[in-house]
Design a protein around this motif. Structure first.
Motif, short mmCIF file in Angstrom:
data_model
loop_
_atom_site.label_atom_id
_atom_site.label_comp_id
_atom_site.label_asym_id
_atom_site.label_seq_id
_atom_site.Cartn_x
_atom_site.Cartn_y
_atom_site.Cartn_z
N GLY A 62 -1.36 2.34 9.74
CA GLY A 62 -1.56 3.75 9.45
C GLY A 62 -3.01 4.19 9.43
N LYS A 63 -3.93 3.33 9.85
CA LYS A 63 -5.34 3.71 9.85
C LYS A 63 -5.67 4.61 11.03
N THR A 64 -5.03 4.37 12.17
CA THR A 64 -5.21 5.24 13.33
C THR A 64 -3.84 5.57 13.91
N TRP A 65 -3.73 6.76 14.50
CA TRP A 65 -2.46 7.26 15.01
C TRP A 65 -2.62 7.82 16.41
N GLU A 92 -7.69 7.37 1.09
CA GLU A 92 -8.43 7.94 2.21
C GLU A 92 -7.62 9.10 2.79
N THR A 95 1.61 4.28 14.95
CA THR A 95 0.47 3.47 14.54
C THR A 95 0.82 1.99 14.69
N TYR A 155 -2.52 10.60 3.39
CA TYR A 155 -3.24 9.99 2.27
C TYR A 155 -2.89 8.50 2.27
N HIS A 156 -3.87 7.67 2.47
CA HIS A 156 -3.70 6.24 2.76
C HIS A 156 -4.66 5.45 1.90
N LEU A 181 -6.69 10.72 6.22
CA LEU A 181 -6.70 10.44 7.65
C LEU A 181 -5.94 11.52 8.40
N ASP A 236 -1.68 -0.27 13.29
CA ASP A 236 -2.68 -0.90 12.41
C ASP A 236 -2.48 -0.49 10.95
N ARG A 273 0.84 -1.19 0.00
CA ARG A 273 0.00 0.00 0.00
C ARG A 273 0.88 1.25 0.00
N LEU A 327 1.34 5.25 0.89
CA LEU A 327 0.91 6.29 1.81
C LEU A 327 1.78 7.52 1.62
#
Length: 358
Positions: free
Chosen positions: A281-284, A231, A277, A206-207, A233, A279, A195, A197
């Motif tokens: 890079g979905k949550t920080w 996405e 993070t 931007y993820h 984030l 996970d 992925r 980022l």
């Protein structure tokens, strides 16, 4: 597809300079024989590393930095600022210039920097390139500031000979994310799960598109479910003003990563300079004890099982996944590719003995 070819006619300059045994914290200073501001550094392994900077400067070492060689200057690069470099061995490398319009360029060498080929010139007069990364010898990506309201993401599948621009959804600039930072060639990262980022001003991440699919070439009106759109984030870093945001991203694996930044106009401000993070890079989460100032680069030290971050007022280390940081030195640095670190006025060093884990 954009490709320009031009062969350098400049001779290879073999300027060999012995390292100086001077330290800054755990960093052992080296002499690259240049006063250029260095922002590009890429350690290949086996004692091979490449560095780049202002005035068309490219350096190379094959013996762990005991001697650095000054490369032949790419054609027409006298006034270019080489902020990104990526290499595969002692002979093959690409270098990226960052600047307005056609001052953003990509050159490639296959003969140890004796000659360079101009692979790509920015076609957008209002464009500015920020970072360049490769997954392997063929597949690479380039990040540029927004043009006509969209961030520029370009992809090559032939080692840089030709490039195509992404049409994926989600590349639109936001009021907070007006641009990315070309501080250390690390605002763009490829995760081990393929992925893509990138970090921007305003603390916006931007993820990420799975780059092995066709999504980078998908029309902008393709549904997010099938396009794998980017996405937007939020990362808890200092983000107010054009000088603040995410400057560098790095991951130890597909899940665990660190983002660093802050406000480069406030180099001694520690609040909002690092987040972590677990996970992908979905949550920080913001660091409880952050680095002791703005940070432009971060890297994972697999041997020490630690994160190291650096910026204009020094470097720091974290042994607990980026949650707490301890000062390593007060030097002036721009970029990391462990075990090397580089900075302004030709500053470069190699990591020596780290302090023990608390």
């Amino acid at each position: 597809m954009l490709a320009l070819t031009l062969f350098a006619a400049l001779p290879f300059l073999a300027q060999n300079v012995r390292a100086q045994d001077v330290k800054s914290g755990p960093w052992v200073m080296q002499n690259g024989g240049t006063t250029a501001s260095l922002r590009g550094i890429h350690a290949v392994g086996g004692g091979v590393a490449w560095a780049s900077g202002t005035g068309g400067t490219v350096l190379r070492t094959e013996d762990s930095g005991y001697m650095w060689q000054s490369c032949a200057m790419p054609p027409g690069a006298e006034k270019l600022d080489f902020r990104g470099i990526w290499a595969w061995d002692a002979n093959n490398a690409v270098v990226m210039a960052s600047g307005p319009g056609d001052q953003s360029r990509v050159y490639k060498t296959t003969d140890g920097c004796s000659h360079w080929t101009l692979e790509l010139t920015n076609p957008d007069k209002d464009g500015f390139w920020d970072a360049l990364v490769f997954q392997d010898r063929k597949t690479g990506f380039l990040l540029g500031d927004p043009v006509s309201g969209r961030f520029v993401v370009m992809k090559t599948v032939d080692g840089g000979q030709s490039w195509s621009r992404s049409k994926a959804q989600g590349l639109e600039a936001t009021p907070e994310a007006k641009g990315a930072f070309a501080a250390s060639n690390t605002s763009l990262v490829i995760l081990p799960n393929h992925r893509l980022l990138f970090g921007t001003g305003g603390g916006v991440l931007y993820h990420g598109v799975h780059f092995e699919s066709t999504v980078l070439d998908a029309p902008a009106n393709t549904s997010p479910a099938t396009s794998g759109a980017f996405e937007h984030l939020s990362v808890p870093l200092a983000g107010k003003g054009d000088a603040a945001g995410i400057f560098s991203l790095a991951f130890a694996d597909a899940l665990h990563g660190v983002a660093v930044g802050g406000d480069y106009q406030k180099p001694n401000e520690s609040v909002g300079t690092a987040a972590w993070t677990s996970d992908g890079g979905k949550t920080w989460t913001a660091a409880v004890k952050p680095p002791h100032g703005y940070r432009s680069s971060v890297a994972w030290d697999a041997d020490a099982k630690a994160w190291i971050a650096a910026g204009t007022n020094g470097s720091d280390i974290s042994y607990d996944g980026g949650k707490t940081w301890a000062k390593l030195d007060d030097g002036n640095w721009n970029a990391l590719s462990l075990p090397w670190i580089v900075g302004p006025k030709g500053r470069m060093a190699k990591l020596g003995v780290l302090p023990p884990k608390p």
